[in-house]
Design a protein around this motif. Structure first.
Motif, PDB file in Angstrom:
ATOM      1  N   GLY A   1      27.144  -0.373  10.377  1.00  0.00           N
ATOM      2  CA  GLY A   1      27.846   0.893  10.548  1.00  0.00           C
ATOM      3  C   GLY A   1      28.313   1.101  11.971  1.00  0.00           C
ATOM      4  O   GLY A   1      29.442   1.533  12.215  1.00  0.00           O
TER       5      GLY A   1
ATOM      6  N   ARG B   1      21.877  -2.014   7.481  1.00  0.00           N
ATOM      7  CA  ARG B   1      23.072  -1.177   7.325  1.00  0.00           C
ATOM      8  C   ARG B   1      23.474  -0.473   8.615  1.00  0.00           C
ATOM      9  O   ARG B   1      24.675  -0.315   8.889  1.00  0.00           O
TER      10      ARG B   1
ATOM     11  N   ALA C   1      24.578   6.495   7.106  1.00  0.00           N
ATOM     12  CA  ALA C   1      23.897   7.576   6.393  1.00  0.00           C
ATOM     13  C   ALA C   1      22.798   7.060   5.463  1.00  0.00           C
ATOM     14  O   ALA C   1      21.823   7.762   5.212  1.00  0.00           O
ATOM     15  N   VAL C   2      22.948   5.847   4.954  1.00  0.00           N
ATOM     16  CA  VAL C   2      21.984   5.305   3.998  1.00  0.00           C
ATOM     17  C   VAL C   2      20.903   4.553   4.770  1.00  0.00           C
ATOM     18  O   VAL C   2      21.213   3.702   5.599  1.00  0.00           O
TER      19      VAL C   2
ATOM     20  N   ALA D   1      35.085   5.636   7.493  1.00  0.00           N
ATOM     21  CA  ALA D   1      34.337   6.053   6.307  1.00  0.00           C
ATOM     22  C   ALA D   1      33.247   5.047   5.956  1.00  0.00           C
ATOM     23  O   ALA D   1      32.129   5.429   5.574  1.00  0.00           O
ATOM     24  N   LEU D   2      33.538   3.777   6.105  1.00  0.00           N
ATOM     25  CA  LEU D   2      32.534   2.749   5.861  1.00  0.00           C
ATOM     26  C   LEU D   2      31.385   2.871   6.857  1.00  0.00           C
ATOM     27  O   LEU D   2      30.215   2.761   6.479  1.00  0.00           O
TER      28      LEU D   2
ATOM     29  N   ARG E   1      29.215   5.788   5.852  1.00  0.00           N
ATOM     30  CA  ARG E   1      28.414   5.453   4.675  1.00  0.00           C
ATOM     31  C   ARG E   1      27.248   4.535   5.035  1.00  0.00           C
ATOM     32  O   ARG E   1      26.129   4.706   4.545  1.00  0.00           O
TER      33      ARG E   1
END
Length: 67
Positions: free
Chosen positions: A43, A39, A33-34, A26-27, A30
């Motif tokens: 991810g 990031r 996606a951003v 899930a991390l 997230r």
């Protein structure tokens, strides 16, 4: 006779391991996606750690891999 302490240890480790893999996935979702420069690599690293944990668990479960 059932060794309840060993059963409890296996239960706790299984729940913690499953929650950790779900959290890492899930991390990773997230973070990917951003939009952001730092990031996406984090991810992808989260997905890699999640995949490594799953492969390690499969290694532990399948006795043919132990030789």
């Amino acid at each position: 006779m059932i060794d309840w302490l060993s059963f409890l240890v296996v239960l706790v480790v299984s729940i913690v391991g499953a929650c950790t893999v779900v959290f890492l996935f899930a991390l990773g979702l997230r973070l990917v996606a951003v939009p952001g420069g730092w990031r996406r690599p984090l991810g992808v690293a989260s997905f890699v750690v999640c995949g490594a944990a799953v492969l390690w668990a499969v290694y532990l479960v399948v006795p043919a891999f132990h030789g």
